[in-house]
Design an enzyme around this catalytic site. Structure first.
Site, short mmCIF file in Angstrom:
data_model
loop_
_atom_site.label_atom_id
_atom_site.label_comp_id
_atom_site.label_asym_id
_atom_site.label_seq_id
_atom_site.Cartn_x
_atom_site.Cartn_y
_atom_site.Cartn_z
N ARG A 19 7.97 -74.15 40.79
CA ARG A 19 9.29 -73.51 40.77
C ARG A 19 9.23 -72.01 40.48
O ARG A 19 10.22 -71.31 40.63
CB ARG A 19 10.18 -74.23 39.73
CG ARG A 19 10.59 -75.62 40.18
CD ARG A 19 11.05 -76.50 39.03
NE ARG A 19 9.94 -77.08 38.29
CZ ARG A 19 10.06 -77.96 37.29
NH1 ARG A 19 11.27 -78.34 36.91
NH2 ARG A 19 9.01 -78.44 36.68
N GLY A 78 0.26 -85.69 37.58
CA GLY A 78 1.29 -85.92 36.58
C GLY A 78 0.79 -85.84 35.16
O GLY A 78 -0.42 -85.85 34.90
N THR A 79 1.74 -85.77 34.22
CA THR A 79 1.38 -85.60 32.81
C THR A 79 0.64 -86.82 32.25
O THR A 79 -0.23 -86.68 31.37
CB THR A 79 2.64 -85.30 31.97
OG1 THR A 79 3.68 -86.23 32.33
CG2 THR A 79 3.15 -83.89 32.20
N ASN A 121 10.36 -73.19 33.49
CA ASN A 121 9.98 -73.69 34.81
C ASN A 121 10.30 -72.70 35.92
O ASN A 121 9.80 -72.81 37.02
CB ASN A 121 10.67 -75.03 35.09
CG ASN A 121 10.15 -76.12 34.16
OD1 ASN A 121 8.95 -76.24 33.93
ND2 ASN A 121 11.05 -76.91 33.62
N LYS A 181 -9.52 -38.53 26.10
CA LYS A 181 -10.25 -39.75 26.45
C LYS A 181 -11.57 -39.74 25.74
O LYS A 181 -12.30 -38.74 25.83
CB LYS A 181 -10.46 -39.81 27.97
CG LYS A 181 -11.07 -41.11 28.43
CD LYS A 181 -12.13 -40.91 29.52
CE LYS A 181 -13.43 -40.40 28.97
NZ LYS A 181 -14.50 -40.28 29.97
N ASN A 238 -9.26 -25.28 16.14
CA ASN A 238 -8.05 -24.97 16.91
C ASN A 238 -8.41 -24.90 18.38
O ASN A 238 -9.25 -24.11 18.79
CB ASN A 238 -7.46 -23.65 16.44
CG ASN A 238 -6.07 -23.47 17.02
OD1 ASN A 238 -5.10 -23.95 16.46
ND2 ASN A 238 -5.98 -22.81 18.16
N ASN A 283 -16.13 -32.51 31.78
CA ASN A 283 -17.05 -33.56 31.32
C ASN A 283 -17.76 -34.27 32.46
O ASN A 283 -18.70 -35.01 32.23
CB ASN A 283 -16.31 -34.59 30.46
CG ASN A 283 -15.15 -35.23 31.19
OD1 ASN A 283 -14.54 -34.62 32.08
ND2 ASN A 283 -14.83 -36.46 30.85
C1 UD1 Z 1 8.14 -82.66 31.25
C2 UD1 Z 1 8.60 -84.07 30.86
C3 UD1 Z 1 10.08 -84.05 30.52
C4 UD1 Z 1 10.34 -83.06 29.41
C5 UD1 Z 1 9.80 -81.67 29.79
C6 UD1 Z 1 9.87 -80.71 28.59
C7 UD1 Z 1 7.16 -85.54 32.20
C8 UD1 Z 1 7.07 -86.46 33.35
N1 UD1 Z 1 8.33 -84.97 31.96
O1 UD1 Z 1 8.82 -82.28 32.43
O2 UD1 Z 1 10.50 -85.35 30.07
O3 UD1 Z 1 11.75 -82.97 29.15
O4 UD1 Z 1 8.40 -81.77 30.18
O5 UD1 Z 1 9.51 -79.42 28.97
O6 UD1 Z 1 6.16 -85.35 31.50
N2 UD1 Z 1 0.72 -80.78 33.63
C9 UD1 Z 1 -0.61 -81.10 33.72
N3 UD1 Z 1 -1.05 -81.93 34.71
C10 UD1 Z 1 -0.18 -82.47 35.63
C11 UD1 Z 1 1.19 -82.14 35.51
C12 UD1 Z 1 1.61 -81.31 34.51
O7 UD1 Z 1 -1.43 -80.64 32.91
O8 UD1 Z 1 -0.66 -83.21 36.50
C13 UD1 Z 1 1.15 -79.86 32.55
C14 UD1 Z 1 1.88 -78.63 33.07
O9 UD1 Z 1 0.96 -77.57 33.30
C15 UD1 Z 1 2.85 -78.30 31.94
C16 UD1 Z 1 3.10 -79.65 31.28
O10 UD1 Z 1 2.08 -80.52 31.74
O11 UD1 Z 1 2.30 -77.41 30.99
C17 UD1 Z 1 4.47 -80.23 31.64
O12 UD1 Z 1 4.57 -80.34 33.06
P1 UD1 Z 1 5.89 -79.89 33.84
O13 UD1 Z 1 5.64 -80.04 35.28
O14 UD1 Z 1 6.37 -78.60 33.36
O15 UD1 Z 1 6.89 -81.05 33.37
P2 UD1 Z 1 8.47 -80.94 33.29
O16 UD1 Z 1 9.03 -81.16 34.65
O17 UD1 Z 1 8.86 -79.75 32.56
MG MG Z 2 7.97 -77.95 32.11
#
Ligand code: UD1
Ligand code: MG
Length: 462
Positions: free
Chosen positions: A8, A72-73, A223, A347, A373, A382
């Site tokens: 985003r 994903g997280t 984001n 510098k 001075n 230089n």
């Molecule tokens: C996530 C949460 C959401 C919460 C929000 C808070 C999930 C599915 N959702 O959403 O419930 O309200 O954070 O800010 O977790 N990342 C990885 N590997 C991945 C994906 C993401 O390391 O495969 C890292 C990202 O770099 C980031 C963090 O995890 O630092 C969160 O990911 P992001 O995509 O920002 O999740 P949100 O959509 O904000």
């Molecule tokens: Mg986030």
């Protein structure tokens, strides 16, 4: 977790390296984490532009775990299962929420341990919760959590919930990894959501609880670029308030840009439209006048920086006076009570105690003693086109205006250099050097010239 791209933001730079308060989002989160546990116990999950993130944060001393595909997280935690297996509990932090404090991380962990929970999540009440996961509690009075509903999958009723999942968690490591395989990608993003662990653990009859922070600002993530700007403003105002509470005067703080790691001692005055950046340290009773930009510099007590100066990796001794309009480049060391004035560029120099270079001068690669001075328009030459050479000016020297000092060259103690000299060889101690064309005075020459011109014009017109 810091492996995501940050789609985003529409950027080639990974999200966690975007800066607020003068340093990357992730650097703030790591700084908070390493005040709770040693850096050797912090594992940073990197993926998108991993090497760039690793090198930007290498100096923090944390470990890195590679998540080569960002699924994903939940998946981020799966790839970290090996190093985490050595621990009983893990705190999970989102790398994109920079205002998290060590106190809140510690409270989350303490609550988690008190409750003997399998999963504890951090929540906050937001007036505008859109975009965040919502916390579905078992009932309003209990800390027990049923599930987390992500924005895209939430029902209209769930979307009305103002309590959001902050993206910070504590897990019991054995319970997390015994159940994590149950996560699925059956959701609108086709990702493994760590948030689904709430429902998964609940189903396995494990305790899942929530700890709510009263300071909702702490959990705000970024984001989008607009959200980054909001965070940046909040952090800078918080920094100004903190400095003011410590005895620093800041006029019109909304116009000042002061980075998170800057230190300023009490009774220093910061005027409007000043930027103080990086690891700058400023002593007490200084005054930094408007329109100066100071980066990674060390300023002692009672220094006056007049308007419009640029200081980069410079060090200024006590009671020195800089500016207006001075440019102090890296390696400039200005001594106690010294003056660097209007349109002076320096510098890699040492300017000794009480020495003065007040006007229109370039001093590079020079060692200048005390009580010297430097006249207006002096230039140290230089650079010979291949390498840089040093100019040495010993204590008590007087350099007349418009002189050029062709390095390598030394001007001995107490010597005088006559104005407009081009000095190409050493000047001994207590000597006067004059190195300019000798003046010739021709008395009556102008009137003879005018008379001759008049005679020619009269003969032409007659
Ligand atoms: C996530 C949460 C959401 C919460 C929000 C808070 C999930 C599915 N959702 O959403 O419930 O309200 O954070 O800010 O977790 N990342 C990885 N590997 C991945 C994906 C993401 O390391 O495969 C890292 C990202 O770099 C980031 C963090 O995890 O630092 C969160 O990911 P992001 O995509 O920002 O999740 P949100 O959509 O904000
Ligand atoms: Mg986030």
């Amino acid at each position: 977790m810091a492996a995501g791209k940050g789609t985003r933001l529409k950027s080639r730079l990974p999200k966690v390296l975007h800066e607020v308060g003068g340093k990357p989002l992730l650097a703030h989160v790591i700084a908070a984490a390493t005040r709770v546990v040693p850096a050797s116990d912090v594992f940073t999950i990197i993926g998108y532009e991993a090497e760039r993130v690793r090198s930007a944060l290498a100096s923090t001393g944390v470990n890195f775990v590679l998540q080569s595909e960002q699924r994903g997280t939940g998946h981020a935690l799966m790839v970290a299962s090996k190093p985490l297996a050595a621990y009983d509990h893990v705190i999970v932090l989102s790398g994109d929420a920079p205002q998290i404090t060590p106190q809140t991380i510690a409270s989350l962990l303490n609550f988690h341990l008190d409750q003997h929970a399998a999963m504890t999540l951090l929540s906050a009440d937001l007036d505008h919760p859109t975009g965040y996961g919502r916390v579905i509690r078992k009932n309003a009075r209990s800390a027990d959590v049923q599930a987390i509903a992500e924005e895209k999958s939430a029902t209209p009723a769930q979307k009305k919930i103002g309590e959001i999942n902050a993206g910070f968690y504590a897990f019991s490591v054995p319970q997390l990894f015994s159940q994590i395989e149950k996560l699925s990608t059956a959701n609108p993003h086709a990702e493994y959501y760590l948030t689904d662990m709430a429902a998964v653990l609940r189903q396995a009859r494990q305790p899942v609880v929530v700890w709510k922070t009263e300071n909702a600002k702490e959990v705000l993530g970024a984001n989008t670029r607009a959200e980054l700007a909001v965070l940046d403003e909040q952090m800078r105002m918080a920094k100004c308030r903190h400095l003011m509470a410590e005895g620093v005067t800041i006029f019109y703080p909304a116009t000042c840009v002061i980075d998170t790691d800057v230190e300023i001692a009490s009774d220093t005055v910061i005027e409007p439209f000043v930027q103080i950046l990086g690891r700058t340290r400023i002593g007490s009773s200084c005054r930094i006048r408007s329109y100066s930009v100071i980066r990674d510099s060390k300023i002692a007590d009672s220094v006056l920086v007049r308007p419009g100066c640029i200081l980069e990796e410079a060090s200024i001794g006590p009671a020195a006076v800089i500016g207006p309009y001075s440019h102090l480049r890296p390696g400039s060391e200005i001594g106690e009570g010294a003056h660097v004035g209007n349109f002076v560029e320096t510098k890699k120099i040492k300017l000794g105690k009480g020495s003065k270079a007040n006007h229109l001068t370039y001093l590079g690669d020079a060692e200048i003693g005390a009580g010297v001075n430097i006249g207006a328009g002096t230039i140290t030459c230089n650079y010979d086109g291949i390498s840089k050479h040093t100019t040495v000016i010993e204590d008590g020297v007087f350099i007349g205006s418009d002189s050029t000092l062709v390095a390598p060259v030394r001007v001995g103690k107490g010597a005088y250099v006559a104005a407009a000299s081009c000095i190409t060889s050493d000047v001994p101690e207590d000597a006067l050097a004059i190195a300019r064309a000798q003046q010739i005075v021709k008395a009556g020459w102008p009137s003879k010239k005018r008379a001759a011109r008049k005679a020619t014009t009269t003969s032409l017109s007659s």
